[in-house]
Design a protein around this motif. Structure first.
Motif, short mmCIF file in Angstrom:
data_model
loop_
_atom_site.label_atom_id
_atom_site.label_comp_id
_atom_site.label_asym_id
_atom_site.label_seq_id
_atom_site.Cartn_x
_atom_site.Cartn_y
_atom_site.Cartn_z
N LYS A 25 86.44 76.91 76.86
CA LYS A 25 86.24 75.50 77.24
C LYS A 25 84.81 75.22 77.73
O LYS A 25 84.15 74.29 77.26
N THR A 26 84.35 76.06 78.65
CA THR A 26 82.99 75.87 79.18
C THR A 26 81.96 76.06 78.07
O THR A 26 80.98 75.30 77.98
N SER A 27 82.19 77.04 77.21
CA SER A 27 81.25 77.30 76.11
C SER A 27 81.18 76.13 75.13
O SER A 27 80.10 75.80 74.63
N ALA A 43 84.21 82.82 84.90
CA ALA A 43 85.34 81.90 84.99
C ALA A 43 84.97 80.66 85.80
O ALA A 43 84.30 80.77 86.83
N THR A 44 85.39 79.52 85.30
CA THR A 44 85.21 78.28 86.05
C THR A 44 86.16 78.29 87.25
O THR A 44 87.31 78.73 87.13
N ILE A 45 85.68 77.81 88.36
CA ILE A 45 86.53 77.68 89.55
C ILE A 45 86.82 76.20 89.74
O ILE A 45 85.89 75.40 89.84
N TRP A 67 85.47 66.75 81.75
CA TRP A 67 86.02 67.49 82.90
C TRP A 67 86.48 68.86 82.43
O TRP A 67 87.46 68.97 81.69
N ASP A 68 85.75 69.87 82.84
CA ASP A 68 85.98 71.25 82.43
C ASP A 68 86.92 71.90 83.44
O ASP A 68 86.49 72.37 84.49
N ILE A 69 88.21 71.89 83.12
CA ILE A 69 89.23 72.37 84.06
C ILE A 69 89.39 73.89 83.93
O ILE A 69 89.61 74.40 82.82
MG MG Z 1 85.25 77.73 82.11
#
Ligand code: MG
Ligand code: GTP
Length: 184
Positions: A25-27, A43-45, A67-69
């Motif tokens: 997702k973030t990528s 990892a996204t927090i 919104w990057d959950i």
């Molecule tokens: Mg992420």
């Protein structure tokens, strides 16, 4: 020219990017917004944000708020707060890990149970089968046909994507924005 500028309307769209841990997702967001990619996994927090401004048509500027959950939020209870007022979603899985595909319906169900459009319909969602560049290493053999799967479960579209190779990222997000913009 001032006259031309004042004719433009602006739409702020809150779009969620959801799916299990490490699916990309973030990528995908970094690729789409900043044209960069990294193999490094952090990892996204909680949640992260990104903004992309699109000259949608000659009279509309779209401010796309992504919104990057964090994937780990599926086990938490903050998603109700994060999902509020969202008008669309990218639901992502990793083509090399079947468990992340099986989680798709959990994410879609979580989404539909917590947010809806003002007309009561579910928010448009596009299905992203990410890491399609990994085909030489073996994608999951057990994946169903995504065309019928996505139709059956109410996605407005689906794409095989790669944040690494920049495959179909733009196409998938454009499909979602088109669907959102056609709702009103
Ligand atoms: Mg992420
Ligand atoms: P969480 O924040 O934990 O929910 O994960 P995430 O969904 O944001 O995943 P992230 O974007 O951090 O990517 C996880 C790992 O997968 C990283 O090592 C990325 O480099 C890698 N990755 C992401 N997209 C792709 C892709 O399209 N192809 C390949 N081969 N690897 C990818």
């Amino acid at each position: 020219r001032a006259g031309a500028v004042s004719m433009q309307r602006e739409r702020l769209l809150k779009v969620l990017v959801i799916g299990d841990l490490g699916v990309g997702k973030t990528s995908i967001i970094k690729r789409y917004v900043h044209q960069v990619y990294s193999q490094h996994y952090r990892a996204t927090i909680g949640v992260d944000f990104a903004l992309k401004v699109l000259n949608w048509d000659h009279k509309t500027v779209v401010r796309l708020q992504l919104w990057d959950i964090a994937g780990q939020e599926r086990y938490g209870n903050m998603t109700r707060v994060y999902y509020r007022e969202a008008v669309g979603a990218l639901v992502v899985f990793d083509m090399t890990r079947l468990s992340t595909f099986q989680a798709i319906l959990k994410w879609k169900g979580d989404l539909d149970s917590k947010v809806a459009l003002s007309n009561g319909r579910s928010v448009p969602a596009v299905l992203l089968a990410n890491k399609c560049d990994q085909w030489q290493l073996g994608l999951c053999p057990k994946l169903p046909k995504l065309e019928s799967f996505s139709r059956e479960y109410g996605f407005v579209g689906w794409y095989e994507t790669s944040a690494k190779d920049n495959t179909n990222i733009d196409a998938a997000i454009t499909c979602l924005v088109k669907s959102i913009m056609s709702v009103e």
